[in-house]
Scaffold this active site. Structure first.
Site, short mmCIF file in Angstrom:
data_model
loop_
_atom_site.label_atom_id
_atom_site.label_comp_id
_atom_site.label_asym_id
_atom_site.label_seq_id
_atom_site.Cartn_x
_atom_site.Cartn_y
_atom_site.Cartn_z
N LYS A 247 0.86 -1.20 0.00
CA LYS A 247 0.00 0.00 0.00
C LYS A 247 0.88 1.23 0.00
O LYS A 247 2.05 1.18 0.40
CB LYS A 247 -0.93 0.04 1.22
CG LYS A 247 -0.24 0.06 2.61
CD LYS A 247 0.26 1.40 3.10
CE LYS A 247 0.94 1.29 4.47
NZ LYS A 247 1.73 2.46 4.87
N ASP B 152 -2.37 -1.62 9.92
CA ASP B 152 -2.82 -1.55 8.52
C ASP B 152 -3.60 -2.79 8.08
O ASP B 152 -4.08 -2.85 6.94
CB ASP B 152 -1.63 -1.35 7.58
CG ASP B 152 -0.92 -0.04 7.83
OD1 ASP B 152 -1.59 0.90 8.32
OD2 ASP B 152 0.28 0.06 7.54
#
Ligand code: C5P
Length: 286
Positions: free
Chosen positions: A8, A129
């Site tokens: 990401k 995350d």
């Protein structure tokens, strides 16, 4: 089962005052087309047996894949072979991604049929995350990262990632953030107009983006700040940092533009699709 586990980037990252050792965030996160691969097979014996092509990656209970398996079930077992492509200590969420995709993979492999919200509740204990990766590919994340709201993917198609040869420690960057007294309540309460931002051309979007961890990361590692400046000057475009670093990125609308950037980069760089659709390649599949 072969599982692709994407990296990401934080397009936008605002950080608030610390509470209980963690900092509340407001972040627009997108997956990028840079993948670790996990080959997963069910075993008769319970427990997770992990092997990895990188010797510096722990394969014991400190690895989030092993912890993901243990958190889901102590009665089932799996063998996991992990191929790492996502740099470690790069601000690209590789460990959290592996944990999230392992949770989804084991859930399927062991026929547990747990809903995604339950996986997210387990995942948020493993890493900040993890809930994002269970939703992705373009989401606003708040709190410690556990409040995830999917939004339209950005109009920009590609992220060019720049990989410095050193890594950054996330706790050290947050520690310097506190020392520099950069925290403010206001920044995490103000929601930009995400819908409008998602429609912007790459160069306009880049100008709107902020990462509150850049100042502390560059204070800890002036070499990283110098590198960002050099890239911006040499490539004549905005370059931002992902997460707590060390990976830097820029965005483009066209592939040709991304290719020119990689050719002109003074350090190793790669073109990645921005927020690729999950059912293309990144979901667990048999
Ligand atoms: O969750 P993750 O493993 O990424 O966090 C690593 C460390 O970074 C935490 O132990 C904490 O020191 C710091 N951190 C923080 N606030 C966050 C995320 C991480 O202070 N929102």
């Amino acid at each position: 089962m072969r599982i692709l586990s994407p990296a990401k980037i934080n397009l936008h990252l605002r950080v608030g005052p610390p509470m209980d050792g963690f900092h509340p965030l407001l972040s627009w996160m997108c997956t990028v087309g840079l993948y670790d691969t996990m080959e997963v097979t069910a075993t008769k014996e319970p427990g997770i047996r992990l092997q990895c092509d990188r010797p510096d990656v722990p394969v014991d209970e400190t690895n989030l894949i092993v912890r993901a398996g243990q958190s889901l079930s102590r009665a089932h077992g799996a063998k996991v072979s992990l191929q790492k492509k996502i740099p470690i200590g790069g601000g690209l969420g590789g460990g959290s991604s592996n944990a999230a995709f392992a949770l989804m993979g084991f859930n399927q492999l062991w026929n547990l049929n747990l809903p995604i919200d339950q996986l997210a509740a387990i995942g948020s204990q493993l890493g900040s995350d993890v809930p994002f990766f269970l939703h992705g590919p373009s989401s606003i994340c708040a709190g410690r990262g556990e409040r995830v709201t999917p939004i339209a993917r950005p109009a920009a198609q590609y992220a060019v990632l720049f990989f410095p040869e050193f890594s950054m420690s996330t706790p050290a960057v947050y520690g310097r953030f506190d020392e520099m007294k950069l925290d403010s309540d206001v920044v995490i309460q103000h929601q930009p107009d995400w819908q409008a931002w998602s429609k912007l051309r790459a160069t306009d979007l880049l100008k709107a983006l902020i990462n509150d961890l850049e100042a502390p990361a560059f204070s800890l590692c002036p070499q990283l700040g110098d590198l960002r400046l050099r890239l911006e000057q040499q490539l004549a475009r905005t370059v931002r940092m992902s997460g707590s670093g060390s990976t830097l990125f820029t965005l483009t609308d066209q592939l040709g533009e991304a290719e020119r950037i990689v050719t002109g980069s003074p350090i190793r760089a790669a073109i990645c699709e921005l927020a690729p659709a999950r059912n293309d390649s990144a979901s667990p599949s048999r």
